[in-house]
Design a protein around this motif. Structure first.
Motif, PDB file in Angstrom:
ATOM      1  N   ILE A 189       1.257  -0.747   0.041  1.00  0.00           N
ATOM      2  CA  ILE A 189      -0.261   0.278  -0.275  1.00  0.00           C
ATOM      3  C   ILE A 189       0.717   1.369  -0.149  1.00  0.00           C
ATOM      4  O   ILE A 189       0.222   2.260  -0.656  1.00  0.00           O
ATOM      5  CB  ILE A 189      -0.905  -0.405   1.398  1.00  0.00           C
ATOM      6  N   LEU A 190       1.914   1.286   1.413  1.00  0.00           N
ATOM      7  CA  LEU A 190       2.450   2.215   0.801  1.00  0.00           C
ATOM      8  C   LEU A 190       3.877   2.790  -0.518  1.00  0.00           C
ATOM      9  O   LEU A 190       4.240   3.719  -0.922  1.00  0.00           O
ATOM     10  CB  LEU A 190       3.619   2.371   2.300  1.00  0.00           C
ATOM     11  N   LEU A 191       4.122   1.961  -0.642  1.00  0.00           N
ATOM     12  CA  LEU A 191       5.004   1.336  -1.871  1.00  0.00           C
ATOM     13  C   LEU A 191       4.725   2.974  -3.108  1.00  0.00           C
ATOM     14  O   LEU A 191       6.009   3.865  -3.149  1.00  0.00           O
ATOM     15  CB  LEU A 191       5.779   0.062  -2.968  1.00  0.00           C
ATOM     16  N   PRO A 192       3.557   2.373  -3.453  1.00  0.00           N
ATOM     17  CA  PRO A 192       3.375   3.445  -5.022  1.00  0.00           C
ATOM     18  C   PRO A 192       2.691   5.377  -4.534  1.00  0.00           C
ATOM     19  O   PRO A 192       3.719   5.711  -4.636  1.00  0.00           O
ATOM     20  CB  PRO A 192       2.253   2.999  -5.527  1.00  0.00           C
ATOM     21  N   VAL A 193       2.817   5.451  -2.969  1.00  0.00           N
ATOM     22  CA  VAL A 193       2.248   6.580  -2.144  1.00  0.00           C
ATOM     23  C   VAL A 193       3.638   7.022  -2.012  1.00  0.00           C
ATOM     24  O   VAL A 193       4.206   8.347  -2.272  1.00  0.00           O
ATOM     25  CB  VAL A 193       1.371   5.919  -0.774  1.00  0.00           C
ATOM     26  N   MET A 194       4.377   6.004  -1.108  1.00  0.00           N
ATOM     27  CA  MET A 194       6.254   6.914  -0.863  1.00  0.00           C
ATOM     28  C   MET A 194       7.167   6.947  -1.800  1.00  0.00           C
ATOM     29  O   MET A 194       8.247   8.161  -2.571  1.00  0.00           O
ATOM     30  CB  MET A 194       6.261   6.318   0.258  1.00  0.00           C
ATOM     31  N   ALA A 195       6.968   6.032  -2.895  1.00  0.00           N
ATOM     32  CA  ALA A 195       7.680   6.356  -4.407  1.00  0.00           C
ATOM     33  C   ALA A 195       7.078   7.391  -4.971  1.00  0.00           C
ATOM     34  O   ALA A 195       7.882   8.381  -5.757  1.00  0.00           O
ATOM     35  CB  ALA A 195       7.040   5.508  -5.306  1.00  0.00           C
ATOM     36  N   ASN A 196       6.406   7.611  -5.051  1.00  0.00           N
ATOM     37  CA  ASN A 196       5.695   9.315  -5.790  1.00  0.00           C
ATOM     38  C   ASN A 196       6.176  10.375  -5.052  1.00  0.00           C
ATOM     39  O   ASN A 196       6.922  11.610  -5.522  1.00  0.00           O
ATOM     40  CB  ASN A 196       3.808   9.082  -5.643  1.00  0.00           C
TER      41      ASN A 196
END
Length: 366
Positions: free
Chosen positions: A168-175
């Protein structure tokens, strides 16, 4: 047997986790010290020499930890225990960071531009201001990002749901990290570090993930719960204390954001952008044209040449008293009375030691 095998993890992989653990502790301590003393590194959150200090300290601490383990001839199980410790600390650091960020977005505290920026031509706005305006445009967008960070962080609390939280966090924090590099140029180091922690936690389950997404085989059993932790982690008192501290931290974050929002929005009548009209004074030097009343009592006055004059405004709504002070000591502050008319125009009669002011503030941006 892969580098992320839970029973016998590769030493280099544990070393990477140990480095991230020490770097996370360094950043956490510096964030606390920065609020207590002026001696803490100021730009530790950016890709700067202050951040490199943390990297060097973490490299030394990691080397010392492995050297001590070698000199003490610790058994192979100690490597597994440190593997568990790395995961535990990184999870806690992510929880503490992202819970706060998530609640701030849900409470509508994070993002937004000053009125002086909103009244500027688009070509005068830099990447940070443009990006912050984009994020602030829709509360639904902020709510989506905030909930993603909060839910993802809470899933990291339990070892059974760590990978779900990371995905869940990976795409948010990558962005977030990518935007920080391309637009805002702020917190580039710490946002990259948050992303690296998430990637490391995902890598700890490499065997199962590679079976599902790469080799197209049946996923092996998740052995992460079988990792031998340090004895303290198995004690009931430790688990209860950890749960209580987590709840208190979340409640504290909620209360802090509520208080911050109340302080920021202390007076809706004295927030916005105003044209200064009918300005009369005994001194002809005050050629002010606009005033932007920002959060926390800050204000920006624009003169006829477009120059900005930073000031602070204190309001006593009961006595209808206003007091203005300036950052630039060449300007003398003033105080007086105000009256708010039906159309939200603010009529001010004020004075200082050398001058008397009469002016009207006409709102044009709320």
């Amino acid at each position: 047997m892969s580098f992320a095998n839970h029973q016998q993890p590769a030493a280099w992989f544990v070393a990477c986790g140990t480095f991230l653990r020490w770097l996370g502790i360094y950043i956490f301590v510096i964030e606390i010290l920065s609020g207590l003393t002026s001696f803490a590194p100021e730009y530790y959150a950016e890709m700067s020499w202050d951040a490199m200090i943390g990297v060097c300290v973490s490299v030394v601490a990691t080397g010392m930890e492995f050297l001590i383990a070698q000199l003490r001839k610790l058994p192979a199980s100690s490597l597994q225990k440190r593997h568990h410790l790395n995961q535990y600390v990184l999870r806690i650091l992510l929880v503490l960071t992202l819970v706060d960020y998530g609640i701030a977005k849900i409470a509508n505290i994070q993002f937004g531009n000053e009125y002086a920026v909103l009244d500027s031509p688009l070509y005068d706005v830099d990447g940070f201001q443009l990006c912050w305006r984009f994020f602030d445009y829709s509360y639904a967008y902020k709510l989506f990002i905030g909930c993603s960070q909060l839910i993802g962080a809470l899933l990291l609390v339990n070892r059974r749901t760590v990978i779900s939280g990371c995905f869940i966090l990976l795409p948010v924090m990558a962005n977030v990290a990518f935007v920080n590099f391309t637009h805002t140029r702020i917190v580039t180091f710490t946002s990259t570090f948050d992303l690296l922690m998430i990637l490391y936690l995902i890598a700890t389950d490499f065997d199962r993930l590679s079976a599902v997404f790469i080799t197209n085989k049946s996923a092996p059993e998740n052995k992460s719960l079988a990792i031998i932790p340090y004895a303290i982690f198995n004690r009931k008192a430790f688990k209860i204390t950890s749960a209580v501290l987590l709840v208190l931290y979340i409640v504290g974050a909620i209360v802090d954001n509520i208080n911050a929002k109340a302080e920021r929005n202390h007076s809706h009548l004295f927030k916005g952008a105003f044209h200064i009209k009918s300005l009369t004074s005994t001194s002809p030097t005050h050629l002010w044209r606009k005033i932007y009343l920002e959060n926390y009592g800050r204000a920006v006055i624009k003169d006829e040449n477009g120059e900005s004059i930073w000031s602070f405004i204190e309001i006593d709504e009961q006595k209808q008293n206003i007091q203005v002070s300036f950052e630039d000591s060449t300007y003398e502050g003033f105080e007086g009375q105000y009256v708010i008319q039906a159309d939200s125009t603010i009529v001010i009669h004020a004075f200082n030691k050398t001058d008397t002011f009469n002016m009207e503030w006409h709102r044009f941006l709320r």
